[in-house]
Design a protein around this motif. Structure first.
Motif, mmCIF file in Angstrom:
data_model
loop_
_atom_site.group_PDB
_atom_site.id
_atom_site.type_symbol
_atom_site.label_atom_id
_atom_site.label_comp_id
_atom_site.label_asym_id
_atom_site.label_seq_id
_atom_site.Cartn_x
_atom_site.Cartn_y
_atom_site.Cartn_z
ATOM 1 N N GLY A 1 0.920 -0.732 -0.133
ATOM 2 C CA GLY A 1 -0.259 0.109 0.277
ATOM 3 C C GLY A 1 0.789 1.590 -0.497
ATOM 4 O O GLY A 1 0.171 2.163 -1.289
ATOM 5 N N ARG A 2 1.510 1.035 0.338
ATOM 6 C CA ARG A 2 3.070 2.506 0.428
ATOM 7 C C ARG A 2 4.054 2.670 -0.426
ATOM 8 O O ARG A 2 3.752 3.819 -0.644
ATOM 9 N N ALA A 3 3.676 1.233 -1.051
ATOM 10 C CA ALA A 3 4.893 1.489 -2.842
ATOM 11 C C ALA A 3 3.397 2.032 -3.363
ATOM 12 O O ALA A 3 4.262 2.992 -3.954
ATOM 13 N N ILE A 4 2.364 1.773 -3.686
ATOM 14 C CA ILE A 4 1.929 1.755 -4.815
ATOM 15 C C ILE A 4 1.144 3.642 -4.146
ATOM 16 O O ILE A 4 1.195 4.290 -5.187
ATOM 17 N N ALA A 5 1.109 3.786 -2.599
ATOM 18 C CA ALA A 5 1.167 5.143 -2.508
ATOM 19 C C ALA A 5 1.785 6.786 -3.061
ATOM 20 O O ALA A 5 1.912 6.705 -3.392
ATOM 21 N N ASP A 6 2.890 5.249 -2.898
ATOM 22 C CA ASP A 6 4.883 6.475 -3.373
ATOM 23 C C ASP A 6 4.252 6.446 -4.912
ATOM 24 O O ASP A 6 4.438 7.845 -5.658
ATOM 25 N N SER A 7 3.828 5.858 -5.590
ATOM 26 C CA SER A 7 3.665 5.572 -7.059
ATOM 27 C C SER A 7 2.261 6.632 -7.868
ATOM 28 O O SER A 7 2.697 7.630 -8.581
ATOM 29 N N LEU A 8 1.492 6.976 -6.605
ATOM 30 C CA LEU A 8 0.825 7.669 -6.729
ATOM 31 C C LEU A 8 0.970 9.395 -7.478
ATOM 32 O O LEU A 8 0.459 10.528 -7.407
ATOM 33 N N LYS A 9 1.851 10.213 -6.109
ATOM 34 C CA LYS A 9 2.355 11.417 -6.187
ATOM 35 C C LYS A 9 3.202 11.787 -7.035
ATOM 36 O O LYS A 9 2.588 13.012 -6.864
ATOM 37 N N GLY A 10 3.399 11.203 -8.481
ATOM 38 C CA GLY A 10 4.652 11.946 -9.109
ATOM 39 C C GLY A 10 3.149 11.298 -10.243
ATOM 40 O O GLY A 10 3.133 11.899 -11.602
ATOM 41 N N ASN A 11 2.470 10.582 -10.071
ATOM 42 C CA ASN A 11 1.309 10.514 -11.191
ATOM 43 C C ASN A 11 1.144 11.043 -12.138
ATOM 44 O O ASN A 11 0.015 11.620 -11.456
ATOM 45 N N LYS A 12 0.653 11.504 -13.509
ATOM 46 C CA LYS A 12 0.140 12.257 -14.260
ATOM 47 C C LYS A 12 -1.186 11.317 -15.078
ATOM 48 O O LYS A 12 -1.854 12.097 -15.701
ATOM 49 N N SER A 13 -0.825 10.066 -15.288
ATOM 50 C CA SER A 13 -1.722 9.250 -16.354
ATOM 51 C C SER A 13 -3.140 8.311 -15.742
ATOM 52 O O SER A 13 -4.153 8.537 -16.120
ATOM 53 N N LEU A 14 -2.436 7.744 -14.555
ATOM 54 C CA LEU A 14 -3.677 6.938 -13.682
ATOM 55 C C LEU A 14 -4.607 7.062 -12.702
ATOM 56 O O LEU A 14 -4.766 8.352 -12.774
ATOM 57 N N ARG A 15 -5.512 6.801 -13.832
ATOM 58 C CA ARG A 15 -7.289 7.251 -13.911
ATOM 59 C C ARG A 15 -8.681 6.814 -12.984
ATOM 60 O O ARG A 15 -9.084 7.124 -12.034
ATOM 61 N N THR A 16 -7.971 5.002 -12.678
ATOM 62 C CA THR A 16 -8.474 4.749 -12.000
ATOM 63 C C THR A 16 -7.636 3.238 -11.031
ATOM 64 O O THR A 16 -6.817 2.793 -11.578
ATOM 65 N N LEU A 17 -7.913 3.651 -10.082
ATOM 66 C CA LEU A 17 -7.151 2.212 -8.793
ATOM 67 C C LEU A 17 -7.837 1.428 -7.614
ATOM 68 O O LEU A 17 -8.935 1.928 -7.656
ATOM 69 N N ASN A 18 -7.700 -0.044 -8.291
ATOM 70 C CA ASN A 18 -8.516 -0.495 -7.875
ATOM 71 C C ASN A 18 -8.127 -1.420 -6.579
ATOM 72 O O ASN A 18 -7.146 -2.664 -6.789
ATOM 73 N N LEU A 19 -8.019 -1.612 -5.553
ATOM 74 C CA LEU A 19 -7.529 -2.079 -4.314
ATOM 75 C C LEU A 19 -8.532 -2.567 -3.596
ATOM 76 O O LEU A 19 -8.035 -2.993 -2.337
ATOM 77 N N SER A 20 -9.617 -3.219 -3.873
ATOM 78 C CA SER A 20 -10.567 -3.427 -3.010
ATOM 79 C C SER A 20 -9.709 -5.222 -2.275
ATOM 80 O O SER A 20 -9.624 -6.114 -3.661
ATOM 81 N N GLY B 1 -4.260 2.693 5.047
ATOM 82 C CA GLY B 1 -5.429 4.394 4.147
ATOM 83 C C GLY B 1 -4.617 5.526 4.010
ATOM 84 O O GLY B 1 -4.971 6.435 3.679
ATOM 85 N N ARG B 2 -3.627 5.811 5.640
ATOM 86 C CA ARG B 2 -3.060 6.882 5.973
ATOM 87 C C ARG B 2 -2.323 7.521 4.092
ATOM 88 O O ARG B 2 -1.966 8.053 4.011
ATOM 89 N N ALA B 3 -1.534 5.962 3.808
ATOM 90 C CA ALA B 3 -0.133 6.264 3.072
ATOM 91 C C ALA B 3 -1.280 7.141 1.751
ATOM 92 O O ALA B 3 -0.495 8.033 0.799
ATOM 93 N N ILE B 4 -2.267 6.502 1.339
ATOM 94 C CA ILE B 4 -3.020 6.288 -0.253
ATOM 95 C C ILE B 4 -3.432 7.742 0.531
ATOM 96 O O ILE B 4 -3.502 9.189 -0.501
ATOM 97 N N ALA B 5 -4.073 8.185 0.884
ATOM 98 C CA ALA B 5 -4.593 9.272 1.587
ATOM 99 C C ALA B 5 -3.681 10.686 1.862
ATOM 100 O O ALA B 5 -4.349 11.451 -0.019
ATOM 101 N N ASP B 6 -2.482 10.157 1.786
ATOM 102 C CA ASP B 6 -1.320 11.365 1.743
ATOM 103 C C ASP B 6 -0.884 11.292 0.289
ATOM 104 O O ASP B 6 -1.039 12.870 -0.312
ATOM 105 N N SER B 7 -1.584 10.535 -0.648
ATOM 106 C CA SER B 7 -0.995 10.880 -2.181
ATOM 107 C C SER B 7 -2.161 11.061 -2.715
ATOM 108 O O SER B 7 -1.777 11.900 -3.501
ATOM 109 N N LEU B 8 -3.578 10.917 -2.050
ATOM 110 C CA LEU B 8 -4.011 11.968 -3.265
ATOM 111 C C LEU B 8 -4.488 13.504 -2.364
ATOM 112 O O LEU B 8 -4.868 13.962 -3.575
ATOM 113 N N LYS B 9 -3.402 13.698 -2.023
ATOM 114 C CA LYS B 9 -3.730 15.547 -1.413
ATOM 115 C C LYS B 9 -3.012 16.412 -2.459
ATOM 116 O O LYS B 9 -3.198 17.059 -2.869
#
Length: 121
Positions: free
Chosen positions: A21-40, A49-57
């Protein structure tokens, strides 16, 4: 290097826990193309959840995030709620099956008062 072509990533039901989860969150921070992420239906807990939330900001590309069927709890939902207050691109968010109580739901509800981009929750 940041991937600039991937638009959809479906990693549901894979046993992803905090480290992943932390690795995926880190990759989201600089990503400009990903539109859909399903981690269900993984093993993400409050920390994930906190890591993903931080990247969403700071993420400006993600439109749909599915975190359903994890174990985010109220604290993880609270972190997501804080991110929703500043994220202006996410339109769909799924949190079903995350052991949320009234406290988690209230945090999300408060965020919705200022978030005007979510259309599905």
């Amino acid at each position: 290097k940041v991937n600039d072509t991937l638009t959809e990533l479906r990693l549901y039901d894979n046993g992803i826990t905090e480290e992943g989860g932390r690795a995926i969150a880190d990759s989201l921070k600089g990503n400009k193309s990903l539109r859909t992420l399903n981690l269900s239906s993984n093993g993400l807990t409050e920390e994930g959840g906190r890591a993903i939330a931080d990247s969403l900001k700071g993420n400006k590309s993600l439109k749909m995030l599915n975190l359903g069927g994890n174990e985010l709890s109220d604290n993880g939902a609270g972190a997501i709620a804080e991110a929703l207050k500043v994220n202006d691109t996410l339109t769909e968010l799924y949190l079903d099956g995350n052991e949320l109580s009234d406290n988690g739901a209230s945090a999300i509800a408060e965020a919705l008062k200022v978030n005007d981009t979510l259309t599905e929750l």
